[in-house]
Design a protein around this motif. Sequence first.
Motif, PDB file in Angstrom:
ATOM      1  N   ALA A 160       2.922 -33.777 -47.246  1.00 13.07           N
ATOM      2  CA  ALA A 160       3.638 -33.993 -48.509  1.00 13.07           C
ATOM      3  C   ALA A 160       2.650 -34.068 -49.677  1.00 13.07           C
ATOM      4  CB  ALA A 160       4.466 -35.270 -48.430  1.00 13.07           C
ATOM      5  N   ARG A 161       1.496 -34.660 -49.442  1.00 12.94           N
ATOM      6  CA  ARG A 161       0.475 -34.728 -50.493  1.00 12.94           C
ATOM      7  C   ARG A 161       0.005 -33.325 -50.864  1.00 12.94           C
ATOM      8  NH1 ARG A 161      -5.404 -36.416 -50.727  1.00 12.94           N
ATOM      9  NH2 ARG A 161      -5.410 -36.260 -48.460  1.00 12.94           N
ATOM     10  N   ALA A 162      -0.229 -32.475 -49.865  1.00 18.99           N
ATOM     11  CA  ALA A 162      -0.631 -31.091 -50.138  1.00 18.99           C
ATOM     12  C   ALA A 162       0.467 -30.368 -50.912  1.00 18.99           C
ATOM     13  CB  ALA A 162      -0.949 -30.363 -48.833  1.00 18.99           C
ATOM     14  N   ALA A 163       1.709 -30.574 -50.523  1.00 24.70           N
ATOM     15  CA  ALA A 163       2.841 -29.922 -51.200  1.00 24.70           C
ATOM     16  C   ALA A 163       2.962 -30.376 -52.652  1.00 24.70           C
ATOM     17  CB  ALA A 163       4.134 -30.195 -50.437  1.00 24.70           C
ATOM     18  N   SER A 164       2.547 -31.597 -52.932  1.00 22.55           N
ATOM     19  CA  SER A 164       2.669 -32.125 -54.297  1.00 22.55           C
ATOM     20  C   SER A 164       1.807 -31.355 -55.296  1.00 22.55           C
ATOM     21  CB  SER A 164       2.307 -33.614 -54.329  1.00 22.55           C
ATOM     22  OG  SER A 164       0.905 -33.801 -54.195  1.00 22.55           O
ATOM     23  N   PHE A 165       0.803 -30.650 -54.822  1.00 19.80           N
ATOM     24  CA  PHE A 165      -0.057 -29.868 -55.708  1.00 19.80           C
ATOM     25  C   PHE A 165       0.496 -28.466 -55.962  1.00 19.80           C
ATOM     26  CE2 PHE A 165      -3.098 -32.853 -53.716  1.00 19.80           C
ATOM     27  CZ  PHE A 165      -3.554 -33.473 -54.865  1.00 19.80           C
ATOM     28  N   ASN A 166       1.608 -28.133 -55.291  1.00 19.94           N
ATOM     29  CA  ASN A 166       2.145 -26.773 -55.403  1.00 19.94           C
ATOM     30  C   ASN A 166       3.672 -26.782 -55.497  1.00 19.94           C
ATOM     31  OD1 ASN A 166       1.519 -23.911 -55.457  1.00 19.94           O
ATOM     32  ND2 ASN A 166       2.537 -23.805 -53.479  1.00 19.94           N
ATOM     33  N   ASN A 167       4.179 -27.554 -56.433  1.00 19.74           N
ATOM     34  CA  ASN A 167       5.627 -27.591 -56.695  1.00 19.74           C
ATOM     35  C   ASN A 167       6.465 -27.859 -55.442  1.00 19.74           C
ATOM     36  OD1 ASN A 167       5.265 -26.996 -59.486  1.00 19.74           O
ATOM     37  ND2 ASN A 167       4.987 -24.860 -58.954  1.00 19.74           N
ATOM     38  N   GLY A 168       5.971 -28.727 -54.578  1.00 16.98           N
ATOM     39  CA  GLY A 168       6.725 -29.134 -53.401  1.00 16.98           C
ATOM     40  C   GLY A 168       6.604 -28.216 -52.196  1.00 16.98           C
ATOM     41  N   VAL A 169       5.780 -27.169 -52.308  1.00 15.58           N
ATOM     42  CA  VAL A 169       5.592 -26.233 -51.199  1.00 15.58           C
ATOM     43  C   VAL A 169       4.197 -26.442 -50.625  1.00 15.58           C
ATOM     44  CG1 VAL A 169       5.481 -23.811 -50.523  1.00 15.58           C
ATOM     45  CG2 VAL A 169       7.123 -24.544 -52.268  1.00 15.58           C
ATOM     46  N   CYS A 170       4.131 -26.719 -49.334  1.00 19.06           N
ATOM     47  CA  CYS A 170       2.841 -26.921 -48.684  1.00 19.06           C
ATOM     48  C   CYS A 170       2.189 -25.565 -48.411  1.00 19.06           C
ATOM     49  CB  CYS A 170       3.017 -27.703 -47.385  1.00 19.06           C
ATOM     50  SG  CYS A 170       1.444 -28.064 -46.589  1.00 19.06           S
ATOM     51  N   ARG A 171       1.015 -25.374 -48.971  1.00 19.57           N
ATOM     52  CA  ARG A 171       0.235 -24.152 -48.743  1.00 19.57           C
ATOM     53  C   ARG A 171      -1.148 -24.568 -48.273  1.00 19.57           C
ATOM     54  NH1 ARG A 171       3.237 -19.858 -49.955  1.00 19.57           N
ATOM     55  NH2 ARG A 171       4.613 -19.975 -51.731  1.00 19.57           N
ATOM     56  N   THR A 172      -1.691 -23.772 -47.345  1.00 15.48           N
ATOM     57  CA  THR A 172      -3.000 -24.116 -46.806  1.00 15.48           C
ATOM     58  C   THR A 172      -3.981 -22.982 -47.010  1.00 15.48           C
ATOM     59  OG1 THR A 172      -2.402 -23.313 -44.596  1.00 15.48           O
ATOM     60  CG2 THR A 172      -2.038 -25.649 -45.053  1.00 15.48           C
ATOM     61  N   PRO A 173      -5.206 -23.364 -47.301  1.00 17.86           N
ATOM     62  CA  PRO A 173      -5.665 -24.723 -47.526  1.00 17.86           C
ATOM     63  C   PRO A 173      -5.406 -25.170 -48.968  1.00 17.86           C
ATOM     64  CG  PRO A 173      -7.525 -23.263 -47.719  1.00 17.86           C
ATOM     65  CD  PRO A 173      -6.327 -22.410 -47.343  1.00 17.86           C
ATOM     66  N   THR A 174      -5.387 -26.456 -49.133  1.00 19.86           N
ATOM     67  CA  THR A 174      -5.420 -27.065 -50.450  1.00 19.86           C
ATOM     68  C   THR A 174      -6.751 -27.807 -50.509  1.00 19.86           C
ATOM     69  OG1 THR A 174      -3.020 -27.301 -50.571  1.00 19.86           O
ATOM     70  CG2 THR A 174      -4.328 -28.746 -51.988  1.00 19.86           C
ATOM     71  N   VAL A 175      -7.577 -27.464 -51.476  1.00 16.80           N
ATOM     72  CA  VAL A 175      -8.929 -28.009 -51.561  1.00 16.80           C
ATOM     73  C   VAL A 175      -9.022 -28.879 -52.804  1.00 16.80           C
ATOM     74  CG1 VAL A 175     -11.387 -27.479 -51.557  1.00 16.80           C
ATOM     75  CG2 VAL A 175      -9.769 -25.885 -50.481  1.00 16.80           C
ATOM     76  N   ILE A 176      -9.402 -30.128 -52.590  1.00 14.73           N
ATOM     77  CA  ILE A 176      -9.475 -31.094 -53.691  1.00 14.73           C
ATOM     78  C   ILE A 176     -10.943 -31.424 -53.958  1.00 14.73           C
ATOM     79  CG2 ILE A 176      -8.739 -33.346 -54.543  1.00 14.73           C
ATOM     80  CD1 ILE A 176      -6.525 -33.209 -52.310  1.00 14.73           C
ATOM     81  N   PHE A 177     -11.380 -31.155 -55.185  1.00 17.68           N
ATOM     82  CA  PHE A 177     -12.716 -31.515 -55.638  1.00 17.68           C
ATOM     83  C   PHE A 177     -12.549 -32.771 -56.500  1.00 17.68           C
ATOM     84  CE2 PHE A 177     -12.866 -27.056 -54.661  1.00 17.68           C
ATOM     85  CZ  PHE A 177     -14.115 -26.857 -54.095  1.00 17.68           C
ATOM     86  N   HIS A 178     -12.643 -33.930 -55.872  1.00 19.46           N
ATOM     87  CA  HIS A 178     -12.304 -35.191 -56.538  1.00 19.46           C
ATOM     88  C   HIS A 178     -13.156 -35.457 -57.773  1.00 19.46           C
ATOM     89  CE1 HIS A 178      -9.340 -36.684 -53.663  1.00 19.46           C
ATOM     90  NE2 HIS A 178     -10.064 -36.078 -52.739  1.00 19.46           N
ATOM     91  N   GLU A 179     -14.447 -35.234 -57.668  1.00 14.69           N
ATOM     92  CA  GLU A 179     -15.351 -35.532 -58.776  1.00 14.69           C
ATOM     93  C   GLU A 179     -14.996 -34.747 -60.034  1.00 14.69           C
ATOM     94  OE1 GLU A 179     -20.108 -35.167 -59.712  1.00 14.69           O
ATOM     95  OE2 GLU A 179     -19.436 -35.388 -57.657  1.00 14.69           O
TER      96      GLU A 179
END
Length: 86
Positions: free
Chosen positions: A41-60
């Motif tokens: 669900a967290r991954a989907a939150s970055f793409n309008n509710g659709v989970c796509r892989t990979p989702t890459v988060i650069f926190h800094e």
Amino acid sequence: MRVEVLGCTWCEDTDRTRELLEKVGITYEFVDLDLSQEDEARAASFNNGVCRTPTVIFHEYDKVLVEPSDEQPYALLQETGFIPKD
């Protein structure tokens, strides 16, 4: 730099992105979305509710790449000065 790769072990795009990060020396945390509905669900939150892989988060850098091509994370790492520009 804290980097998370949200993906699946069976996903070729996830494997490709992980290999690229390893090749350029980026340490990352891999989150297997098959093991957690919360992370999915967290991954989907970055793409309008659709989970796509990979989702890459650069926190800094507060950047998220969804299903990136090889060029996208590489360009971001050059832009931020983490790896030298060609």
